[in-house]
Design a protein around this motif. Structure first.
Motif, mmCIF file in Angstrom:
data_model
loop_
_atom_site.group_PDB
_atom_site.id
_atom_site.type_symbol
_atom_site.label_atom_id
_atom_site.label_comp_id
_atom_site.label_asym_id
_atom_site.label_seq_id
_atom_site.Cartn_x
_atom_site.Cartn_y
_atom_site.Cartn_z
ATOM 1 N N ARG A 143 0.827 -1.211 0.000
ATOM 2 C CA ARG A 143 0.000 0.000 0.000
ATOM 3 C C ARG A 143 0.863 1.264 0.000
ATOM 4 O O ARG A 143 0.642 2.198 0.779
ATOM 5 N N ARG A 146 2.225 4.735 -0.472
ATOM 6 C CA ARG A 146 1.499 6.002 -0.616
ATOM 7 C C ARG A 146 2.456 7.108 -1.037
ATOM 8 O O ARG A 146 3.674 6.985 -0.891
ATOM 9 N N ASP A 150 5.207 8.221 1.268
ATOM 10 C CA ASP A 150 6.181 7.224 1.709
ATOM 11 C C ASP A 150 7.528 7.384 1.010
ATOM 12 O O ASP A 150 7.613 7.938 -0.082
#
Lengths: 329, 331
Positions: free
Chosen positions: B139, B141, B144
């Motif tokens: 996941r 993002r 990040d």
């Protein structure tokens, strides 16, 4: 002054001593402790066998508490004197534990205790619930359509995991010994006896052979290996005790995920403490709506009988979480 | 048709160029006239007899780019003459692309990027789907910071570009300064030459010591320990190789998550194949927009010399993706 239980060195008996009552610093509240929950980690720390807990001797143990706010330090707006609270607040990382009359506690770690649960029941919840929540919700992102296997469903963390998974609407299976069958069933799980059948057969029977979407391992070691075998393709295994060496191959061909849950980190580092407070507010919400309760052994220990409580945990005598009653005020 | 047939598991000498019957179109499938295929590390392991390998004698080659020759009943969205690409065979249950024609499940295919050559299109599918699976399971993002091991390797160089499309910061480990320059030309924000800079050093230099939110480990095995070191507390490590036994204590003490990616599962199980076709449609858009491009080794191979393509990949001296031109006239 106040009473506190102190263990001087690894393996030594505990003693109740008088020490200064702590003064809450900025961001802290002073809690008058009513009850202190006992966790298996306490016995490992006092045996000198839990370096990861970074709690140097002499120690005051006790990770969980339930009690009443006596007064609040600067910059605390969420709590007022008289509030009944609970939390996972110390007993590791050199922070005074909860086997004492008072603790000065970082307010971010606390939540209001569930209305319909006693102080003793509330004190049994924090570490176990936070561990289960971080695994099921934060990491594995549990959903209603998941089938969940809890390995060690009658333990402190296990019975929290069952209830959290049920609250999401998931179908839950739990391994336990035959004498704990009623416990896991009472919390809403389908019982799997881990002494009389092999897990492989149970996986086949309960999941048409495809495996569980989510496996929560409370036991580590060979049980974690079995958990890797029991998870389905693209599934998720979480473990509260994944310190060992394990073959990852069963995860590989299933493109599965594995998460280690290490709940002590916010206490050890100071980072992420508000998240623990947030998780406990979820616990309170579930308990207030009748979907969460704690399984507490009726035997009532006191600060003077802490050693006996730890012995019960080490020997596996307990029926439910053990709680030390500190104050009946 | 002409095909390169693997006669038995083992070395590249076990391939034989021979003539086999043309594949016949089936419901839900298309027959592709193969223009090009590329060689992946997985092809090497399959050739050696990995459990997911098809039983010899068999045609290997998972990646394909080519032109639709025949369309089976029930196939929507693809027509005769369409230029397509995909990762569509060469594992248990389906023949591969080292042949003039390949039968492929239409759900695994997409129209190839208009601006990509057949060679480029054949280089992309397996590594791109792998990179996408890795970033999706973590996941990743936009806020990040990802560390991608092997930023000019097959999966790594696409992972860098896909991480940038997500908007994340992408750092990558490389074997040399030259490779680092190439990785930066693909969009990598920072690089670390892993032979001269220790994990602790580049974690300190690139993240201030906090560690990376996501680590994509295209090496796996014992390199996982370096990835555990590089990840931040509660971070996520994802790997294409989780087949070893590892001490997980560092991982547990940092409360990390570890995911295995295995992009062949939909080919092996039949479930989730449409996800691959859908992703390749997105990938075509990104390639045409200039946001993803494959690195391709300059060596040229044909069906007859494809065993040498395997040898080049195994030698480790190749550069980027190694492509086999099956029908150069289709390019």
């Amino acid at each position: 002054m106040m009473r506190a239980v102190v263990v001087e060195s690894a393996g030594a008996p505990s003693k109740v001593v008088e020490i200064e009552k702590p003064i809450p610093a900025r961001g802290e509240v002073l809690v008058r402790i009513a009850a202190s929950g006992v966790n298996p980690l306490d016995t490992k720390i006092r045996a000198g066998a839990a370096a990861h807990a970074r709690h140097p001797f002499p120690v005051t143990l006790g990770i969980d508490l339930a009690g009443t706010v006596e007064h609040v330090g600067e910059h605390v707006t969420e709590f007022s004197p008289g509030d009944e609270v609970y939390g996972m607040t110390g007993g590791v990382g050199g922070i005074q534990g909860t086997l004492a009359d008072y603790a000065a506690v970082d307010a971010r770690l606390l939540a209001r205790k569930p209305r319909h649960l006693s102080m003793r029941e509330s004190a049994a919840i924090p570490l176990a619930f936070i561990t289960a929540w971080e695994g099921l919700v934060d990491r594995a992102r549990i959903r209603a359509e998941h089938t969940v296997l809890v390995q060690g469903g009658a333990g402190g963390v296990g019975h929290m995991a069952i209830q959290i998974a049920r609250s999401f609407g998931s179908r839950v299976y739990a391994t336990a010994s035959a004498r704990k069958r009623q416990v896991v069933e009472q919390f809403g799980a389908t019982f799997i006896d881990y002494t009389s059948t092999t897990l492989k057969e149970d996986v086949a029977r309960h999941t048409n052979g495809v495996g569980f979407d989510l496996v929560f391992d409370c036991r580590g070691g060979a049980v974690l290996d079995a958990s890797f075998e029991a998870v389905t393709r693209f599934g998720h295994v979480v473990s509260a005790l994944g310190w060992g060496t394990h073959s990852l191959a069963p995860l590989s061909f299933k493109a599965a995920s594995y998460s280690g849950i290490f709940t002590l980190y916010p206490l050890l580092s100071g980072e992420g403490r508000e998240h623990h407070g947030r998780i406990l507010r979820e616990a309170t919400r579930l308990a207030d709506s009748g979907r969460l309760t704690a399984w507490v052994d009726p035997h009532e220990f006191t600060l003077e009988t802490v050693d006996e409580a730890h012995e019960w945990v080490s020997q596996g005598f307990a029926s439910g979480k053990l709680v030390v009653s500190v104050c009946v005020c | 048709m002409r095909a390169l047939v693997l006669k038995a598991f083992g070395g590249p000498e076990n391939f034989e160029l021979t003539t086999v019957p043309d594949p016949q179109v089936q419901p839900g499938t298309v027959v592709i006239k193969v223009a090009a295929t590329s060689v992946n590390q997985l092809d090497i392991k399959i050739r050696q007899g990995l459990p997911i390998a098809p039983e010899p004698p068999v045609i290997l080659g998972s990646d394909v780019a080519g032109v639709v020759e025949a369309v089976g009943s029930g196939v929507v969205g693809l027509s005769e003459g369409d230029a397509v690409y995909g990762c569509a065979g060469g594992v248990k249950g389906s023949a591969g692309a080292l042949a003039e024609y390949m039968l492929a499940d239409a759900r695994l295919l997409a129209r190839k990027p208009a601006k990509a050559t057949m060679r480029e299109a054949a280089a992309l599918p397996l590594v791109s789907i792998t990179a996408w699976d890795a970033l999706t399971v973590t996941r990743l993002r936009a806020e990040d910071h990802a560390l991608i091991h092997g930023g000019v390797g097959g999966v790594g160089h696409i992972a860098v570009q896909l991480a940038k499309i997500i908007g994340a910061k992408a750092s990558t480990t490389v074997i040399s300064e030259d490779a680092g320059a190439l990785a930066k030309s693909l969009g990598a924000d920072d690089t670390a030459v892993f032979v001269s800079e220790a994990v602790e050093e580049y974690v300190a230099r690139l993240t201030g010591g906090a560690g990376f939110d996501v680590v994509v480990d295209t090496v796996g095995g014992n390199n996982l320990q370096a990835s555990f070191k590089a990840a931040r507390v509660s971070g996520h490590v994802v790997t294409t190789n989780a087949r070893t036994t590892q001490d997980l204590s560092l991982m547990h003490g940092k409360a990390l998550s570890l995911s295995a990616v295995f992009m062949m599962l939909p080919l092996l199980t039949g479930a989730g194949r449409e996800r691959h076709g859908q992703f390749l449609q997105d990938l075509s858009r990104w390639v045409d927009a200039g946001r993803v491009r494959p690195i391709i080794d300059p060596h040229r191979f044909t069906l007859a010399s494809a065993p040498d393509a395997h040898r080049l990949l195994e030698s480790g001296t190749g550069y980027g993706k190694i492509v086999v031109d099956v029908a150069p006239d289709l390019h």
